[in-house]
Design an enzyme around this catalytic site. Sequence first.
Site, short mmCIF file in Angstrom:
data_model
loop_
_atom_site.label_atom_id
_atom_site.label_comp_id
_atom_site.label_asym_id
_atom_site.label_seq_id
_atom_site.Cartn_x
_atom_site.Cartn_y
_atom_site.Cartn_z
N GLU A 147 33.03 32.27 40.19
CA GLU A 147 33.09 31.45 38.95
C GLU A 147 32.84 32.50 38.04
O GLU A 147 31.66 32.84 37.54
CB GLU A 147 31.94 30.42 38.90
CG GLU A 147 32.21 29.11 39.63
CD GLU A 147 31.20 28.04 39.27
OE1 GLU A 147 30.23 28.52 38.58
OE2 GLU A 147 31.43 26.88 39.87
N GLU A 204 35.48 24.14 44.62
CA GLU A 204 34.18 23.73 44.47
C GLU A 204 33.89 22.55 43.38
O GLU A 204 34.61 22.57 42.37
CB GLU A 204 33.09 24.84 44.09
CG GLU A 204 31.82 24.25 43.74
CD GLU A 204 30.82 25.59 43.50
OE1 GLU A 204 31.03 26.54 43.65
OE2 GLU A 204 30.01 25.14 42.42
#
Length: 488
Positions: A163, A252
């Site tokens: 991320e 995710e």
Amino acid sequence: MKKLTTIFIVFTLALLFVGNSTSANNGSVVEQNGQLSIQNGQLVNEHGDPVQLKGMSSHGLQWYGQFVNYDSIKWLRDDWGITVFRAAMYTSSGGYIEDPSVKEKVKEAVEAAIDLGIYVIIDWHILSDNDPNIYKEEAKEFFDEMSALYGDYPNVIYEIANEPNGHNVRWDSHIKPYAEEVIPVIRANDPNNIVIVGTATWSQDVHEAADNQLDDPNVMYAFHFYAGTHGQQLRNQVDYALSRGAAIFVSEWGTSAATGDGGVFLDEAQVWIDFMDERNLSWANWSLTHKDESSAALMPGANPTGGWTAAELSPSGAFVREKIRESASIPPSDPTPPSDPDPGEPDPTPPSDPGEYPAWDPNQIYTNEIVYHNGQLWQAKWWTQNQEPGANQYGPWEPLGDAPPSEPSDPPPPSEPEPDPGEPDPGEPDPGEPDPTPPSDPGEYPAWDPTQIYTNEIVYHNGQLWQAKWWTQNQEPGYPYGPWEPLN
């Protein structure tokens, strides 16, 4: 470990989606599908048929690595029906950079997945180290080792930047150049397996990557969401990226708010699941842990090696398990006989005025029905069987009677924030620069600093005091639903 010989079975009828049978008749999911690749923006198997993988992500291996082992992954395959497992190796926050031995847990997960015939994601889990270039050289060394060890196995998928985040970390300037250095290291050992690349703003801005894609035929772009925070705007961004031919992997997602806690938001999660199914997007749910947060799949005290009873599954875990089982064509069932006290026979006493609703029956399967039990009406919040209404405060039943429930239907938030960050809120807008004007009278409290990590501290910003409710960095005080609580 000794390399396994992958057996590829040619089907006369092409698979439209990855099922999940591990029976001797059908073989493992990897035996069925073999080498994955990208065709026209779609993940396909070695026969060119579309594939949709569904599974679980670990939490940080440095904190909750006890749940990542051969037995737990086998249970997830056999009972849940997963076809992919994601090993989340944090780089900072006590992860690989500070403790390189955590990669041994990654190897354990990969080798278990190979033995069990499922796919596995090796996740370089950048987070608080928001720019992937900070540890670029370490990433190259790590993926050189992993691809040399496992590059011959079609099971393996590499995720090279979980991320990327921060208002200055963008696709064109930071993430794509990083990927253009790391991917060739992998390709020197492994020319074929899928590589997932994170995108800006906590892997939300897939539209930016779609407009400037990497020159590798087997690259996918990571997209992450949390059902309690993210909605139609992000679905629009995904659709735009797909329209540009970008291959998307939802590596995710959570049933909670973007903090990893709050909720669970199962109605919103179902909207997202339908969206992913309609577009054949593969996914991994966050996360396999017993941490006291609503995105956790397990309850405190759950067995680290699998065999989880209904009482050991959180509301999120029970929901996600059933969603995976549905696509894997596994008949609904309780995980294992519950460890709660035996509910015994259904209430034999007819209610004084139950109206049209039947008494609860432990042998009956419920999904959204209303039943009468112990003088009260209850409605099933998700699939359940043999779980007594009122027996578990985090269970599948919501009370509908006049009397208020003795416990809240959702787990209460922890009184103190956890020492580990979990997944920070990726739904916040860029915070911009810190307040340049010193407070006129902040007392003992410092001005907010976007580079500082906060967990419970008090800061001064824009003429007001704020206290961090959980782990946060680079999230400006004042945004709704964020990590900061105003104190004056």
